[in-house]
Design a protein around this motif. Sequence first.
Motif, PDB file in Angstrom:
ATOM      1  N   ASN A 137       0.947  -1.039  -0.157  1.00 49.47           N
ATOM      2  CA  ASN A 137       0.135   0.250  -0.081  1.00 49.47           C
ATOM      3  C   ASN A 137       1.546   1.211   0.020  1.00 49.47           C
ATOM      4  O   ASN A 137       0.676   2.186   1.246  1.00 49.47           O
ATOM      5  CB  ASN A 137      -1.047  -0.053   1.409  1.00 49.47           C
ATOM      6  N   TYR A 138       2.026   1.041  -0.802  1.00 45.16           N
ATOM      7  CA  TYR A 138       2.694   2.551  -1.079  1.00 45.16           C
ATOM      8  C   TYR A 138       2.731   3.282  -2.229  1.00 45.16           C
ATOM      9  O   TYR A 138       2.553   2.687  -3.411  1.00 45.16           O
ATOM     10  CB  TYR A 138       4.166   2.109  -1.069  1.00 45.16           C
ATOM     11  N   GLY A 139       2.692   4.305  -2.591  1.00 45.82           N
ATOM     12  CA  GLY A 139       3.144   5.302  -3.423  1.00 45.82           C
ATOM     13  C   GLY A 139       3.701   6.604  -3.076  1.00 45.82           C
ATOM     14  O   GLY A 139       3.634   6.531  -1.532  1.00 45.82           O
ATOM     15  N   PHE A 197       7.013   4.772  -8.226  1.00 39.75           N
ATOM     16  CA  PHE A 197       7.289   4.496  -6.860  1.00 39.75           C
ATOM     17  C   PHE A 197       9.186   4.722  -6.779  1.00 39.75           C
ATOM     18  O   PHE A 197      10.030   5.481  -7.520  1.00 39.75           O
ATOM     19  CB  PHE A 197       8.411   2.753  -7.549  1.00 39.75           C
ATOM     20  N   LEU A 198       8.428   4.495  -5.071  1.00 39.45           N
ATOM     21  CA  LEU A 198      10.634   5.806  -4.938  1.00 39.45           C
ATOM     22  C   LEU A 198      10.721   7.304  -5.666  1.00 39.45           C
ATOM     23  O   LEU A 198      12.263   7.439  -5.845  1.00 39.45           O
ATOM     24  CB  LEU A 198      11.519   4.297  -4.957  1.00 39.45           C
ATOM     25  N   LEU A 199       9.758   8.010  -5.879  1.00 42.74           N
ATOM     26  CA  LEU A 199       9.952   9.167  -6.733  1.00 42.74           C
ATOM     27  C   LEU A 199      10.942   9.547  -5.989  1.00 42.74           C
ATOM     28  O   LEU A 199      11.753  10.758  -7.394  1.00 42.74           O
ATOM     29  CB  LEU A 199       9.021  10.272  -6.656  1.00 42.74           C
ATOM     30  N   TRP A 200      10.920  10.266  -4.382  1.00 42.58           N
ATOM     31  CA  TRP A 200      12.069  10.991  -3.966  1.00 42.58           C
ATOM     32  C   TRP A 200      13.263  10.021  -4.294  1.00 42.58           C
ATOM     33  O   TRP A 200      14.964  10.773  -4.679  1.00 42.58           O
ATOM     34  CB  TRP A 200      11.723  11.625  -2.845  1.00 42.58           C
ATOM     35  N   GLN A 201      13.650   9.348  -3.521  1.00 41.08           N
ATOM     36  CA  GLN A 201      14.824   8.127  -3.187  1.00 41.08           C
ATOM     37  C   GLN A 201      16.035   8.055  -4.725  1.00 41.08           C
ATOM     38  O   GLN A 201      16.725   7.676  -5.146  1.00 41.08           O
ATOM     39  CB  GLN A 201      14.155   6.652  -3.039  1.00 41.08           C
TER      40      GLN A 201
END
Length: 241
Positions: A137-139, A197-201
């Motif tokens: 449940n990640y965005g 998925f992992l936009l910042w990272q």
Amino acid sequence: MPKPNRDGAGPRHVAIIMDGNGRWATQRGRPRLFGHQAGARRVREIVEACPDAGVTHLTIFAFSTENWRRTQSEVAGLMSLFRRYIIKEARSLRDENVRVRFIGDRVKLDEKLRTLMDELEAATAHCTGVSLTIALNYGGRDEVARATRRLAEDVAAGRLDPAEVGEETLPRYLDTCFLPDPDLVIRTSGEARISNFLLWQSAYAEYEFVDTLWPDFTAGEFAKLTEGFGGRDRRFGAVPA
């Protein structure tokens, strides 16, 4: 900011968008959940392949905040699969020294699943081998919004000076605050998008979009991609010496 890589080293942190389970099942005339079950079994092989590839951190995208839009029967089947996976794999993950953590918003998940997630994290907290992070449940946008809200609460409470907020501040509030940024992001199934998925990272991650459907993605293909990573000149905006 990560440092340029010119020594041919492989990736420490690999993140995978495990796509193609449904198509894999459809090609075989089976229901989509059959493909998800096959995909869950593939995870074990890739986790076991990490040490030989020099990968210390593996993050997998299991269920996105957008996946709730799927049919009720598929979502229910996936939630049941997640519960069964944790129960089935908990002991072997611990015995293989794999530390498991979850990222994402747990509020919408059912209580039994949340309890199993907590128990698995606690049972593997002492493990020092591969760090497996499961995005459930990640965005990426949802994560940044939740992190920003917590940051704003600290500012409002006087725990954080607004003048001190910079590029290094927000990561401390992200779900992934315990992880290094991914070096390599792999997406299977032939789709060439990052799907929130992992936009910042992943600002400086290398990407590999492969045609293989996730249930067919082998440890051998994983090894080739991590080996190929070592030949890249990652300058992070700098110029060659």
